[in-house]
Design a protein around this motif. Structure first.
Motif, PDB file in Angstrom:
ATOM      1  N   PRO A 210       0.812  -1.219   0.000  1.00 51.67           N
ATOM      2  CA  PRO A 210       0.000   0.000   0.000  1.00 51.67           C
ATOM      3  C   PRO A 210       0.846   1.270   0.000  1.00 51.67           C
ATOM      4  O   PRO A 210       0.419   2.313  -0.476  1.00 51.67           O
ATOM      5  N   TYR A 211       2.092   1.166   0.510  1.00 53.93           N
ATOM      6  CA  TYR A 211       2.976   2.330   0.542  1.00 53.93           C
ATOM      7  C   TYR A 211       3.444   2.742  -0.850  1.00 53.93           C
ATOM      8  O   TYR A 211       4.000   3.822  -1.013  1.00 53.93           O
ATOM      9  N   ALA A 212       3.209   1.931  -1.833  1.00 53.28           N
ATOM     10  CA  ALA A 212       3.532   2.310  -3.210  1.00 53.28           C
ATOM     11  C   ALA A 212       2.508   3.300  -3.757  1.00 53.28           C
ATOM     12  O   ALA A 212       2.770   3.975  -4.746  1.00 53.28           O
ATOM     13  N   TYR A 213       1.359   3.412  -3.105  1.00 53.37           N
ATOM     14  CA  TYR A 213       0.279   4.286  -3.574  1.00 53.37           C
ATOM     15  C   TYR A 213       0.038   5.495  -2.675  1.00 53.37           C
ATOM     16  O   TYR A 213      -0.307   6.561  -3.153  1.00 53.37           O
ATOM     17  N   VAL A 214       0.156   5.288  -1.365  1.00 53.66           N
ATOM     18  CA  VAL A 214      -0.042   6.384  -0.411  1.00 53.66           C
ATOM     19  C   VAL A 214       1.034   6.316   0.665  1.00 53.66           C
ATOM     20  O   VAL A 214       1.521   5.247   1.003  1.00 53.66           O
ATOM     21  N   ARG A 215       1.372   7.481   1.200  1.00 51.18           N
ATOM     22  CA  ARG A 215       2.414   7.541   2.232  1.00 51.18           C
ATOM     23  C   ARG A 215       1.891   7.160   3.616  1.00 51.18           C
ATOM     24  O   ARG A 215       2.664   6.795   4.484  1.00 51.18           O
ATOM     25  N   HIS A 216       0.595   7.235   3.819  1.00 59.74           N
ATOM     26  CA  HIS A 216       0.010   6.959   5.142  1.00 59.74           C
ATOM     27  C   HIS A 216      -1.208   6.028   5.002  1.00 59.74           C
ATOM     28  O   HIS A 216      -2.343   6.435   5.277  1.00 59.74           O
ATOM     29  N   PRO A 217      -0.999   4.778   4.602  1.00 58.61           N
ATOM     30  CA  PRO A 217      -2.154   3.899   4.375  1.00 58.61           C
ATOM     31  C   PRO A 217      -2.941   3.564   5.635  1.00 58.61           C
ATOM     32  O   PRO A 217      -4.155   3.383   5.567  1.00 58.61           O
ATOM     33  N   ILE A 218      -2.296   3.517   6.774  1.00 58.81           N
ATOM     34  CA  ILE A 218      -3.024   3.212   8.010  1.00 58.81           C
ATOM     35  C   ILE A 218      -3.979   4.353   8.342  1.00 58.81           C
ATOM     36  O   ILE A 218      -5.146   4.127   8.682  1.00 58.81           O
ATOM     37  N   TYR A 219      -3.497   5.584   8.214  1.00 66.56           N
ATOM     38  CA  TYR A 219      -4.366   6.734   8.468  1.00 66.56           C
ATOM     39  C   TYR A 219      -5.513   6.771   7.457  1.00 66.56           C
ATOM     40  O   TYR A 219      -6.639   7.111   7.805  1.00 66.56           O
ATOM     41  N   SER A 220      -5.233   6.417   6.226  1.00 64.15           N
ATOM     42  CA  SER A 220      -6.289   6.381   5.205  1.00 64.15           C
ATOM     43  C   SER A 220      -7.399   5.428   5.613  1.00 64.15           C
ATOM     44  O   SER A 220      -8.581   5.757   5.541  1.00 64.15           O
ATOM     45  N   GLY A 221      -7.018   4.238   6.050  1.00 67.59           N
ATOM     46  CA  GLY A 221      -8.003   3.244   6.464  1.00 67.59           C
ATOM     47  C   GLY A 221      -8.798   3.669   7.683  1.00 67.59           C
ATOM     48  O   GLY A 221     -10.025   3.506   7.732  1.00 67.59           O
ATOM     49  N   LEU A 222      -8.112   4.217   8.662  1.00 69.73           N
ATOM     50  CA  LEU A 222      -8.812   4.655   9.873  1.00 69.73           C
ATOM     51  C   LEU A 222      -9.744   5.828   9.598  1.00 69.73           C
ATOM     52  O   LEU A 222     -10.847   5.893  10.146  1.00 69.73           O
ATOM     53  N   MET A 223      -9.309   6.737   8.728  1.00 61.48           N
ATOM     54  CA  MET A 223     -10.182   7.864   8.392  1.00 61.48           C
ATOM     55  C   MET A 223     -11.393   7.402   7.593  1.00 61.48           C
ATOM     56  O   MET A 223     -12.492   7.924   7.764  1.00 61.48           O
ATOM     57  N   LEU A 224     -11.202   6.415   6.730  1.00 66.17           N
ATOM     58  CA  LEU A 224     -12.328   5.850   5.986  1.00 66.17           C
ATOM     59  C   LEU A 224     -13.319   5.184   6.942  1.00 66.17           C
ATOM     60  O   LEU A 224     -14.532   5.351   6.805  1.00 66.17           O
ATOM     61  N   ALA A 225     -12.803   4.470   7.925  1.00 63.21           N
ATOM     62  CA  ALA A 225     -13.680   3.848   8.920  1.00 63.21           C
ATOM     63  C   ALA A 225     -14.413   4.916   9.736  1.00 63.21           C
ATOM     64  O   ALA A 225     -15.615   4.770  10.018  1.00 63.21           O
ATOM     65  N   ALA A 226     -13.721   5.985  10.097  1.00 65.48           N
ATOM     66  CA  ALA A 226     -14.368   7.070  10.845  1.00 65.48           C
ATOM     67  C   ALA A 226     -15.433   7.756   9.994  1.00 65.48           C
ATOM     68  O   ALA A 226     -16.496   8.125  10.504  1.00 65.48           O
ATOM     69  N   LEU A 227     -15.178   7.902   8.705  1.00 64.52           N
ATOM     70  CA  LEU A 227     -16.180   8.492   7.814  1.00 64.52           C
ATOM     71  C   LEU A 227     -17.411   7.586   7.727  1.00 64.52           C
ATOM     72  O   LEU A 227     -18.545   8.063   7.788  1.00 64.52           O
ATOM     73  N   GLY A 228     -17.195   6.288   7.618  1.00 62.48           N
ATOM     74  CA  GLY A 228     -18.319   5.348   7.599  1.00 62.48           C
ATOM     75  C   GLY A 228     -19.133   5.424   8.874  1.00 62.48           C
ATOM     76  O   GLY A 228     -20.366   5.412   8.839  1.00 62.48           O
ATOM     77  N   THR A 229     -18.449   5.532  10.006  1.00 61.35           N
ATOM     78  CA  THR A 229     -19.135   5.673  11.286  1.00 61.35           C
ATOM     79  C   THR A 229     -19.941   6.966  11.321  1.00 61.35           C
ATOM     80  O   THR A 229     -21.089   6.989  11.766  1.00 61.35           O
ATOM     81  N   ALA A 230     -19.326   8.048  10.819  1.00 60.42           N
ATOM     82  CA  ALA A 230     -20.017   9.344  10.806  1.00 60.42           C
ATOM     83  C   ALA A 230     -21.277   9.290   9.961  1.00 60.42           C
ATOM     84  O   ALA A 230     -22.302   9.870  10.322  1.00 60.42           O
ATOM     85  N   LEU A 231     -21.218   8.589   8.843  1.00 62.47           N
ATOM     86  CA  LEU A 231     -22.376   8.518   7.951  1.00 62.47           C
ATOM     87  C   LEU A 231     -23.490   7.624   8.494  1.00 62.47           C
ATOM     88  O   LEU A 231     -24.645   7.799   8.141  1.00 62.47           O
TER      89      LEU A 231
END
Length: 77
Positions: free
Chosen positions: A5-26
Motif C-alpha cells: 500500500p505504501y507504493a500508492y499512499v504515504r500513510h495507508p493506516i491513516y487512510s483506512g482509519l479515516m475511511l472507517a471514521a467516515l463510515g461511522t459518521a455517515l
C-alpha cells in the motif's frame, strides 16, 4: 518501505482509519461526525510531524518518494 500500500499512499493506516471514521459518521449520530472531525484533525497534525521526521532521516530518498506517492488517497491526494 515503498511496496504494498505504501507504493500508492504515504500513510495507508491513516487512510483506512479515516475511511472507517467516515463510515461511522455517515451511519451514526452527531457523535460519529465529531469522531470523524477529531480523527481528521489529529491525523493531519501527525502526518505533518511524521513527514518532517522522515525528511530528516532520509533527506535524499523521501522527497523522491513524496513525488511519486499521494498522501492519503491513491491517485488524488
Amino acid at each position: 518501505m515503498t511496496t504494498g500500500p505504501y507504493a500508492y499512499v504515504r500513510h495507508p493506516i491513516y487512510s483506512g482509519l479515516m475511511l472507517a471514521a467516515l463510515g461511522t459518521a455517515l451511519m451514526t449520530s452527531i457523535f460519529g461526525v465529531g469522531i470523524f472531525i477529531f480523527t481528521t484533525i489529529a491525523f493531519a497534525w501527525r502526518m505533518n510531524k511524521e513527514e518532517k521526521i522522515m525528511l530528516k532521516l532520509f533527506p535524499d530518498q523521501y522527497p523522491e518518494y513524496q513525488k511519486h506517492t499521494k498522501r492519503l488517497v491513491p491517485f488524488v491526494w
